[in-house]
Design a protein around this motif. Sequence first.
Motif, mmCIF file in Angstrom:
data_model
loop_
_atom_site.group_PDB
_atom_site.id
_atom_site.type_symbol
_atom_site.label_atom_id
_atom_site.label_comp_id
_atom_site.label_asym_id
_atom_site.label_seq_id
_atom_site.Cartn_x
_atom_site.Cartn_y
_atom_site.Cartn_z
ATOM 1 N N PHE A 171 0.834 -1.208 0.000
ATOM 2 C CA PHE A 171 0.000 0.000 0.000
ATOM 3 C C PHE A 171 0.872 1.262 0.000
ATOM 4 O O PHE A 171 0.639 2.200 -0.786
ATOM 5 C CB PHE A 171 -0.916 -0.023 1.220
ATOM 6 C CG PHE A 171 -1.743 1.224 1.394
ATOM 7 C CD1 PHE A 171 -2.722 1.568 0.464
ATOM 8 C CD2 PHE A 171 -1.534 2.062 2.478
ATOM 9 C CE1 PHE A 171 -3.480 2.724 0.630
ATOM 10 C CE2 PHE A 171 -2.283 3.214 2.649
ATOM 11 C CZ PHE A 171 -3.266 3.542 1.721
ATOM 12 N N LEU A 172 1.884 1.291 0.856
ATOM 13 C CA LEU A 172 2.727 2.478 0.953
ATOM 14 C C LEU A 172 3.595 2.653 -0.295
ATOM 15 O O LEU A 172 3.755 3.770 -0.804
ATOM 16 C CB LEU A 172 3.615 2.377 2.201
ATOM 17 C CG LEU A 172 2.872 2.446 3.542
ATOM 18 C CD1 LEU A 172 3.819 2.200 4.704
ATOM 19 C CD2 LEU A 172 2.167 3.798 3.706
ATOM 20 N N ILE A 173 4.156 1.549 -0.802
ATOM 21 C CA ILE A 173 5.007 1.646 -2.003
ATOM 22 C C ILE A 173 4.190 2.163 -3.185
ATOM 23 O O ILE A 173 4.620 3.070 -3.921
ATOM 24 C CB ILE A 173 5.633 0.276 -2.331
ATOM 25 C CG1 ILE A 173 6.682 -0.088 -1.271
ATOM 26 C CG2 ILE A 173 6.255 0.290 -3.722
ATOM 27 C CD1 ILE A 173 7.274 -1.475 -1.451
ATOM 28 N N GLN A 174 2.995 1.584 -3.385
ATOM 29 C CA GLN A 174 2.157 2.004 -4.505
ATOM 30 C C GLN A 174 1.652 3.432 -4.312
ATOM 31 O O GLN A 174 1.589 4.217 -5.265
ATOM 32 C CB GLN A 174 0.966 1.046 -4.647
ATOM 33 C CG GLN A 174 1.331 -0.348 -5.126
ATOM 34 C CD GLN A 174 1.815 -0.342 -6.558
ATOM 35 O OE1 GLN A 174 1.230 0.317 -7.420
ATOM 36 N NE2 GLN A 174 2.916 -1.044 -6.817
ATOM 37 N N GLY A 175 1.285 3.759 -3.069
ATOM 38 C CA GLY A 175 0.758 5.100 -2.811
ATOM 39 C C GLY A 175 1.784 6.181 -3.057
ATOM 40 O O GLY A 175 1.525 7.172 -3.754
ATOM 41 N N PHE A 176 2.995 5.999 -2.486
ATOM 42 C CA PHE A 176 4.037 6.997 -2.657
ATOM 43 C C PHE A 176 4.617 6.964 -4.066
ATOM 44 O O PHE A 176 5.022 7.984 -4.612
ATOM 45 C CB PHE A 176 5.162 6.789 -1.632
ATOM 46 C CG PHE A 176 4.802 7.234 -0.248
ATOM 47 C CD1 PHE A 176 4.574 8.575 0.029
ATOM 48 C CD2 PHE A 176 4.682 6.310 0.776
ATOM 49 C CE1 PHE A 176 4.232 8.999 1.307
ATOM 50 C CE2 PHE A 176 4.351 6.722 2.060
ATOM 51 C CZ PHE A 176 4.120 8.066 2.335
ATOM 52 N N GLY A 177 4.655 5.769 -4.660
ATOM 53 C CA GLY A 177 5.282 5.638 -5.977
ATOM 54 C C GLY A 177 4.437 6.205 -7.092
ATOM 55 O O GLY A 177 4.963 6.796 -8.044
ATOM 56 N N ALA A 226 5.470 -6.843 -11.252
ATOM 57 C CA ALA A 226 4.870 -6.223 -12.447
ATOM 58 C C ALA A 226 4.363 -4.823 -12.141
ATOM 59 O O ALA A 226 4.422 -3.919 -12.996
ATOM 60 C CB ALA A 226 3.744 -7.103 -12.972
ATOM 61 N N SER A 227 3.845 -4.611 -10.923
ATOM 62 C CA SER A 227 3.263 -3.305 -10.589
ATOM 63 C C SER A 227 4.305 -2.199 -10.582
ATOM 64 O O SER A 227 3.974 -1.017 -10.720
ATOM 65 C CB SER A 227 2.580 -3.375 -9.216
ATOM 66 O OG SER A 227 3.550 -3.570 -8.190
ATOM 67 N N ILE A 228 5.552 -2.578 -10.413
ATOM 68 C CA ILE A 228 6.609 -1.565 -10.399
ATOM 69 C C ILE A 228 6.788 -0.956 -11.791
ATOM 70 O O ILE A 228 7.077 0.233 -11.937
ATOM 71 C CB ILE A 228 7.943 -2.191 -9.906
ATOM 72 C CG1 ILE A 228 7.778 -2.706 -8.476
ATOM 73 C CG2 ILE A 228 9.091 -1.192 -9.995
ATOM 74 C CD1 ILE A 228 8.986 -3.452 -7.949
ATOM 75 N N PHE A 229 6.562 -1.768 -12.825
ATOM 76 C CA PHE A 229 6.835 -1.316 -14.191
ATOM 77 C C PHE A 229 5.569 -0.910 -14.947
ATOM 78 O O PHE A 229 5.666 -0.230 -15.967
ATOM 79 C CB PHE A 229 7.538 -2.431 -14.970
ATOM 80 C CG PHE A 229 8.815 -2.893 -14.325
ATOM 81 C CD1 PHE A 229 9.975 -2.134 -14.440
ATOM 82 C CD2 PHE A 229 8.862 -4.068 -13.589
ATOM 83 C CE1 PHE A 229 11.149 -2.557 -13.846
ATOM 84 C CE2 PHE A 229 10.030 -4.480 -12.997
ATOM 85 C CZ PHE A 229 11.195 -3.728 -13.121
ATOM 86 N N LEU A 230 4.388 -1.354 -14.467
ATOM 87 C CA LEU A 230 3.144 -1.044 -15.188
ATOM 88 C C LEU A 230 2.480 0.185 -14.596
ATOM 89 O O LEU A 230 2.462 0.379 -13.375
ATOM 90 C CB LEU A 230 2.180 -2.237 -15.121
ATOM 91 C CG LEU A 230 2.657 -3.542 -15.787
ATOM 92 C CD1 LEU A 230 1.641 -4.655 -15.556
ATOM 93 C CD2 LEU A 230 2.893 -3.329 -17.273
ATOM 94 N N PRO A 231 1.872 1.022 -15.449
ATOM 95 C CA PRO A 231 1.192 2.233 -14.951
ATOM 96 C C PRO A 231 -0.219 1.941 -14.439
ATOM 97 O O PRO A 231 -0.912 2.853 -14.004
ATOM 98 C CB PRO A 231 1.153 3.131 -16.198
ATOM 99 C CG PRO A 231 1.110 2.158 -17.336
ATOM 100 C CD PRO A 231 1.928 0.983 -16.917
#
Length: 728
Positions: free
Chosen positions: A292-298, A701-706
């Motif tokens: 949650f935090l990685i996706q939110g801040f990223g 995958a979430s790191i590279f996909l928008p």
Amino acid sequence: MFGLPSKSQANAVAGKARATHHARSIVADSAWTDDAALLASLETSHAGLDEEQIEDRLDRDGVNEASHEKPPHWTLQLARTFKNPFIIVLVILAGVELATSPDDLTGPIIILVMVVISVLLNFTQEFRSSRAAEKLKAMVRNTATVTRRASDGHSERIEVPVVELVAGDIVHLSAGDMVPADLRLLAAKDLFISQAILTGESLPVEKTAPEHAQKTDAQVEPLDLPTVCYMGTNVVSGSATAVVVATGPRSYLGSLARTLTGQREMTSFDRGVKSVSWLLIRFMAVMVPIVFLIQGFGKGNWMEAFLFAISVAVGLTPEMLPLIVTANLAKGALAMSKRKVVVKQLNAIQNFGAMDVLCTDKTGTLTLDKIVLERHLDLDGEESDDALEYGYLNSHFQTGLKNLMDKAVLAHRDLEQSIGKWKVVDEIPFDFQRRRMSVVLTPGGGEDLLVCKGAVEEMLSICAFAREGDHEIPLTDHRRESIRAMTHDLNEDGLRVLIVAVKRQPALGRTYGVADEAGLTAIGCLAFLDPPKDTAHTAIAALHHHGVEVKVITGDNEAVTRKICREVGLDVTHSVLGRDIEELDDAAVDALVARTTVFAKMSPLQKSRVVESLQRQGHTVGFLGDGINDAAALRKADVGISVDTATDIAKESADIILLEKNLMVLEEGVLEGRITFGNIIKYIKMTASSNFGNVFSMLIASIFLPFLPMLPLQILVLNLLYDISQLS
């Protein structure tokens, strides 16, 4: 995977043990008390209690029922089943999905359906087990004959419901009666009580008033006290007058009922599944906030980050675990039913397969549960047809109650032809002072034959001669000692011995009496045993081959138990009596149980303590029993096993019921249980690894996909498709 019992569970067991110890102390304290002092302490007399005293005691002690504890209402039991951590996780996930996507009910409905299935299964199991104590109460709904004082002061014998008995009541027993409470005998005549319901021993035991009884030591087991009768046992023969010393939950039977109430402890597999659930929960508790935090801040989209965190939670959750387990267990139950094993509690199958120690009763499991005439010997210990023939004449012509040993002798129907020439002249009945009985027969021609059969010492005291071959020689003290030594060796082998003696004399033409039992000639002895089953040795060897250690825990005596165990191939190097573990702490009990195979003269709570000790040592324990004395251990074990001929309370406490009381059937059930157990373990391992792989792939995958790699519903569908494929 396998956990140990919790501290709260141990405390509950200790509380129940204290209750049973209290019930035992009440009885033990009264066993040898002087009659006058006992009646004074109970504030009663031979004239009985009056109505005011009875009402006061009913208010003080309650009604005479085995247990006053009522099972919780079904709604409370249903609510308790939701306390499972895995269920809570699924409900929370369904709630979050409903809150975030109120228009899409597909995911929440699928999850909630699986929750309902799991909850109903657990509720059914707990609801059934809570009925065990109620079954125990139903056993004592009867009437009793008591002496009570009427309102005008005179005493009278009346019939009252058993539930209305109170401490201090004067009770009268006769043949066929059930003992309505814990009683101390005041007077008894030829009283024999069957305690099989509590001890498992098939032969009845003699009970008598203190003035005629041989005082026992302080360490004797309560059930061995000769002056006390226990609630739930029954009168085989004779009559007695006794005073009630304990009723309801204060009685020995009532204390056992307490061990059958309350929430049943988790089995080893239940603890394993719970530990897996908590492992997944802890992993989720770490992963979800991080994602949650990685996706939110990223990416700056907190709602999308929240949905993705929920996707991770759903992905880590094996949603179909309850349904997969249920389907697997149902399939296993069907297969086991074809092997004469009925599964009453589905969750017990995996424990059946995982079982590595089987604790079993002796009577009817290792043995035939039937007294047979094992040997008929002369006075030198050699086989003797004369001893059998004379014993047969005695058992056939007696008119009194034929006991189990008489029936064993009469099973030799090949001797029926030998009785044709004999006619009965008279009979000297059995009594407990003489411990023998005689019949007087005649073949005609003015000669009578007195045939006497009885206990060793009592018979030797009336014999003046001994048969050796075709001759009769004087029975010297030295010869008596050699006969005692032979019968002692038979007793050490677990055999019960009777001596047969005869006397030929001219017809007296009068009634025979005890005085005529003198100057007899000892012929030989009859030795009786409940023999081992033919299949027991093979079955135990097969169980050992499959890694299941067998321990025998019985209420029967040590000599009999050791002999049977030796014959079926069990190690009898170490054997323990119930009193040996009574005062030991848990650590000492664990060390003793680890090296011991045979446990004899065990009380119900001592049996349960042995099972608990094995569980503390990391074993998955099965217990096979069929009596009330086994109910506590059946409930304590990881898998309780009973038979279809068992008492109702034993079947209610058991998880699995065998249609044959046969260890060979048990071995087949164990193998089928292991197949089911293995399939469930495979599912847990495959699902956990698969779900973790999916989640890890999405996380990368979430790191590279928008955009979100997968929605929660998509993950749920993917998991369901994968899980459904495993149902086959």
